[in-house]
Scaffold this motif. Structure first.
Motif, PDB file in Angstrom:
ATOM      1  N   HIS A   1      -9.268   8.665   7.865  1.00 35.37           N
ATOM      2  CA  HIS A   1      -8.682   7.779   7.925  1.00 35.37           C
ATOM      3  C   HIS A   1      -9.464   6.559   7.002  1.00 35.37           C
ATOM      4  O   HIS A   1      -8.657   5.731   6.253  1.00 35.37           O
ATOM      5  N   ILE A   2     -10.540   6.552   7.416  1.00 33.66           N
ATOM      6  CA  ILE A   2     -11.434   5.522   6.562  1.00 33.66           C
ATOM      7  C   ILE A   2     -11.492   5.901   4.956  1.00 33.66           C
ATOM      8  O   ILE A   2     -11.394   4.970   4.194  1.00 33.66           O
TER       9      ILE A   2
ATOM     10  N   GLN B   1      -3.129   1.603   9.119  1.00 34.58           N
ATOM     11  CA  GLN B   1      -4.430   1.473   9.506  1.00 34.58           C
ATOM     12  C   GLN B   1      -4.987   1.034   8.344  1.00 34.58           C
ATOM     13  O   GLN B   1      -5.868  -0.172   8.669  1.00 34.58           O
ATOM     14  N   ALA B   2      -4.864   1.187   7.210  1.00 35.15           N
ATOM     15  CA  ALA B   2      -5.669   0.561   5.883  1.00 35.15           C
ATOM     16  C   ALA B   2      -5.205  -0.821   5.748  1.00 35.15           C
ATOM     17  O   ALA B   2      -6.042  -1.865   5.499  1.00 35.15           O
TER      18      ALA B   2
ATOM     19  N   PHE C   1       0.672  -1.135  -0.107  1.00 29.82           N
ATOM     20  CA  PHE C   1      -0.121   0.168  -0.006  1.00 29.82           C
ATOM     21  C   PHE C   1       0.986   1.421   0.091  1.00 29.82           C
ATOM     22  O   PHE C   1       0.550   2.231  -0.615  1.00 29.82           O
TER      23      PHE C   1
ATOM     24  N   THR D   1      -8.358   4.831   3.408  1.00 28.69           N
ATOM     25  CA  THR D   1      -8.494   3.322   3.398  1.00 28.69           C
ATOM     26  C   THR D   1      -9.259   2.852   2.155  1.00 28.69           C
ATOM     27  O   THR D   1      -8.782   2.132   1.120  1.00 28.69           O
ATOM     28  N   ARG D   2     -10.356   3.606   1.896  1.00 32.95           N
ATOM     29  CA  ARG D   2     -11.206   3.435   0.735  1.00 32.95           C
ATOM     30  C   ARG D   2     -10.626   3.740  -0.485  1.00 32.95           C
ATOM     31  O   ARG D   2     -10.638   2.928  -1.638  1.00 32.95           O
TER      32      ARG D   2
ATOM     33  N   GLU E   1     -14.258  -1.778   0.197  1.00 31.83           N
ATOM     34  CA  GLU E   1     -14.121  -0.637   0.542  1.00 31.83           C
ATOM     35  C   GLU E   1     -14.989  -0.469   1.777  1.00 31.83           C
ATOM     36  O   GLU E   1     -16.192  -0.508   1.990  1.00 31.83           O
TER      37      GLU E   1
ATOM     38  N   ILE F   1      -7.147  -2.835   8.157  1.00 30.52           N
ATOM     39  CA  ILE F   1      -8.527  -3.217   8.046  1.00 30.52           C
ATOM     40  C   ILE F   1      -8.442  -4.032   6.917  1.00 30.52           C
ATOM     41  O   ILE F   1      -9.345  -5.104   6.854  1.00 30.52           O
ATOM     42  N   LEU F   2      -7.676  -3.985   5.770  1.00 33.62           N
ATOM     43  CA  LEU F   2      -8.047  -4.898   4.576  1.00 33.62           C
ATOM     44  C   LEU F   2      -7.364  -6.039   4.666  1.00 33.62           C
ATOM     45  O   LEU F   2      -7.887  -7.101   3.943  1.00 33.62           O
TER      46      LEU F   2
ATOM     47  N   THR G   1       0.454   4.542  -2.684  1.00 32.95           N
ATOM     48  CA  THR G   1      -0.314   5.964  -1.659  1.00 32.95           C
ATOM     49  C   THR G   1       0.511   7.170  -2.116  1.00 32.95           C
ATOM     50  O   THR G   1       1.588   7.005  -1.488  1.00 32.95           O
TER      51      THR G   1
END
Ligand code: SF4
Length: 326
Positions: A156-157, A135-136, A96, A160-161, A177, A139-140, A100
């Motif tokens: 932050h969410i 964090q992404a 990631f 992530t999306r 997502e 979650i993922l 990014t």
């Protein structure tokens, strides 16, 4: 219909307090019957701001797991694990990080705010900027689709999306997502009237014994206009009354009247609050004490949680590698 995958992480900052119980921890307990829950101890995240002193990291992790269990999280229903036991997160974070753009991170509002707030720590580091990417990955790596957050965490969410979308666009559809689920936290004030927080030292810990609770409540801020027992007060500006709203809801009118009409003194009012808080935590204290008498139990719970999460993480990582062709 597929079950929701709900994920939340907690930085291991030691003992939990009333603010946690009425905030995120309370939500976690509610969620445990409503989906597949992934609740992790975010020890890598703790390092982003506290890398210089890791003395209490392990004991904080242990305390936090035991506090979670005593508060009502059931390890048979939820996956409780430690972030650093899952290196798959780290590898996904690396992929990631490759995709990014720097600008996405620099515009996360909490970055600049926290840099300014944490001016007593040297946090001008690569990962302090990059932690939303970590964090992404948190979650993922388990394809969580619901993430309970406070309003300040929504960007932050969103990030992530965006990362999920960019990965899917570049390498082929893989990641969901996730949605941020806004938590309506009950704001708990601390003994000094500010938000209850460990860093302000104004908290009542869930493990505090009744005499300690009493001592802390006795220090609480009241209406300054009540200089003597005979002065009428305004309960709405009293920190003590704020907590009575939660712990003595059945007596609220009487308490307000006693204050406004100077029918009792602040010490009496505080005695009642202290005993209400102590009573409400009695079951927690007992359970927490029992758990504390089982050496190594917290680590066993983390091990068991890891054994359930790891196959999921490995499969997600395998698919990510396959799509990247690596
Ligand atoms: S009587 Fe109670 S509510 Fe009123 S000022 Fe004193 S402590 Fe606060």
């Amino acid at each position: 219909m597929a079950r929701d995958r709900i994920l939340t992480g907690y930085r291991p900052t030691g003992r939990l307090h009333l603010g946690h119980l009425h905030g995120n921890l309370g939500r976690m307990i509610d969620f445990q019957d409503r989906g597949d829950c992934f609740f992790f101890i975010a020890d890598w995240h703790a390092l982003t701001t506290d890398y210089q002193d890791t003395t209490y990291l392990k004991s904080n992790i242990e305390e936090m797991v035991l506090d979670w269990l005593a508060a009502g999280l059931d390890p048979q229903k939820v996956n409780i694990y430690r972030q650093s036991d899952l290196p798959e997160v780290c590898e996904l974070f690396l992929y990631f990080s490759m995709i990014t753009p720097l600008g996405w991170l620099e515009r996360v509002p909490t970055y600049k705010e926290q840099l300014a707030q944490l001016n007593n720590k040297d946090v001008n580091t690569h990962l302090f900027l990059g932690y939303p990417v970590l964090q992404a990955a948190d979650i993922l790596i388990v394809q969580a689709n619901k993430v309970p957050v406070g309003e300040d965490q929504l960007p932050h969410i969103e990030l992530t999306r965006e990362i999920a979308r960019r990965f899917n666009y570049l390498y082929g559809q893989l990641f969901v997502e996730p949605e941020g689920v806004l938590s309506q936290f009950t704001k708990i004030v601390g003994t000094d009237g500010r938000k209850m927080s460990k860093s302000y030292g104004n908290y009542i810990a869930l493990t505090d014994e009744p005499p300690v609770i009493r001592e802390k409540v006795m220090e609480m801020i009241t209406d300054p206009a009540r200089r003597t027992r005979k002065d009428p007060g305004n309960p709405e500006i009293s920190t003590v009354f704020h907590l009575h709203k939660i712990y003595s809801a059945d007596l609220l009118e009487e308490i307000a009247e006693n204050c406004r009409e100077a029918k009792w003194g602040c010490v009496q009012c505080k005695e009642l609050l202290a005993s209400r808080i102590a009573d409400s935590l009695a079951e927690f204290r007992e359970k927490r004490k029992e758990l504390g008498e089982k050496p190594g139990f917290a680590w066993e719970v983390l091990e068991e949680g890891l054994s359930k999460v790891r196959p999921i993480a490995r499969e997600v990582l395998r698919e990510a590698r396959e799509r990247i062709r690596i």
